[in-house]
Write an enzyme that holds these catalytic residues in place. Structure first.
Site, mmCIF file in Angstrom:
data_model
loop_
_atom_site.group_PDB
_atom_site.id
_atom_site.type_symbol
_atom_site.label_atom_id
_atom_site.label_comp_id
_atom_site.label_asym_id
_atom_site.label_seq_id
_atom_site.Cartn_x
_atom_site.Cartn_y
_atom_site.Cartn_z
ATOM 1 N N SER A 1 0.882 -1.293 -0.069
ATOM 2 C CA SER A 1 -0.138 -0.072 0.012
ATOM 3 C C SER A 1 0.794 1.164 -0.042
ATOM 4 O O SER A 1 1.842 1.096 0.569
ATOM 5 C CB SER A 1 -0.759 0.076 1.453
ATOM 6 O OG SER A 1 -1.496 1.328 1.542
ATOM 7 N N TYR B 1 -2.310 -1.492 10.070
ATOM 8 C CA TYR B 1 -2.393 -2.057 8.760
ATOM 9 C C TYR B 1 -1.281 -1.535 8.080
ATOM 10 O O TYR B 1 -0.628 -2.468 7.352
ATOM 11 C CB TYR B 1 -3.739 -1.192 7.971
ATOM 12 C CG TYR B 1 -3.972 -1.525 6.680
ATOM 13 C CD1 TYR B 1 -4.519 -2.585 6.018
ATOM 14 C CD2 TYR B 1 -3.467 -0.256 5.653
ATOM 15 C CE1 TYR B 1 -4.398 -2.714 4.732
ATOM 16 C CE2 TYR B 1 -3.660 -0.495 4.202
ATOM 17 C CZ TYR B 1 -3.981 -1.755 3.718
ATOM 18 O OH TYR B 1 -4.136 -1.774 2.526
#
Ligand code: NAP
Length: 252
Positions: free
Chosen positions: A144, A157
């Protein structure tokens, strides 16, 4: 030359589905996985078959490493029965969920869920599948943009995605002798169901991301399917151990 076969986790929706469709369009056979959405997964198979391709879906909970033995048996069976093959060529570790919480409020249960789905799962699934992955194959892990820049609410995350990026380099090093290249694709914010569909459905968030992105919009699943299939195509053959961000140029 026989067709290449890709295994894509989380291929029922979003980025995995788009990757499956792009690879099928390049003539690659697809084995996808879904977690709970079997009907969506079968719809992807139908879409690929309508394009003249071949696809098959298997159920997988990537957070449950105790199921990986059985999964690898099912995969070997599907390879033989559906594709008349004993190995596959491309692994895309894509499945995932978004859990948003501040560092101060993140619970151990949320942390454990994130580590199981985003780090422990891909780590041990890939280890389990090594005998089924052909020499000369390729792996793409999905990270990400949040592993490069920081936004409030993603401490746990994004840390898992950071771990995936380090692991990618080690995998590339250790699998190099088998001719397997390994890269990590880091999407920016993409309009999918991910994280409750916030990027797609929350106008304020969508606008904030678009205005921080050089190309002036949020990403679409198609942007990422195209990027991953590019890495798995001829142009990706000498790219190895790299983090490639596909974000339209966010926070440059
Ligand atoms: P999505 O549209 O919500 O799709 C998630 C996929 O993962 C679905 O196929 C889902 O299966 C599967 N999945 C969820 N939990 C699973 C589990 N425990 N075991 C196995 N499969 C599971 O999300 P997406 O946007 O495509 O995200 C895909 C990947 O990109 C994730 O790794 C995510 O972290 C990463 N990413 C996304 C964005 C973004 O903004 N969208 C940005 C950067 C990185 P079911 O359909 O059966 O539920």
């Amino acid at each position: 030359m026989s067709k290449k076969i890709a295994l894509i986790t989380g291929a029922s929706r979003g980025l995995g589905k788009s990757t499956a469709l792009h690879l099928a369009a390049q003539g690659v056979d697809v084995i996808g996985t879904y977690h709970s959405k079997q009907a969506e997964a079968q719809a992807v198979v139908a879409e690929i078959e309508a394009l003249g391709g071949r696809a098959h879906m298997l159920q997988l909970d990537v957070s449950d490493s105790s199921s990986f033995d059985a999964f690898s048996t099912q995969l070997a069976q599907a390879l033989g029965e559906v594709f008349q093959a004993s190995q596959f060529d491309f692994l895309v570790n894509n499945a995932g969920v978004g859990i948003y919480n501040s560092f101060a409020e993140t619970s151990e249960a949320q942390f454990d869920q994130l580590v199981d789905i985003h780090f422990k799962g891909p780590f041990f699934l890939t280890q389990k599948l090594l005998p089924l992955l052909a020499d000369g194959g390729r792996i793409v892990n999905v990270s990400s943009g949040l592993a490069r820049f920081s936004m409030v609410g993603y401490a746990a995350y994004a840390s898992m995605k950071g771990a995936i990026e380090v692991w990618t380099r080690y995998l590339a090093k250790e699998l190099g002798p088998r001719g397997i290249n390994v890269n990590v694709l880091a999407p920016g914010a993409i309009a999918t169901d991910f994280g409750g569909g916030t990027v797609r459905d929350n106008a304020e968030v969508n606008q904030m991301i678009a205005s921080s992105t050089a190309l002036g919009r949020v990403g679409e699943a198609d942007d990422i399917g195209a990027a991953i299939s590019m890495l798995l195509g001829d142009g990706g053959k000498w790219i190895n151990g790299q983090r490639i961000e596909a974000s339209g140029g966010i926070f440059l």
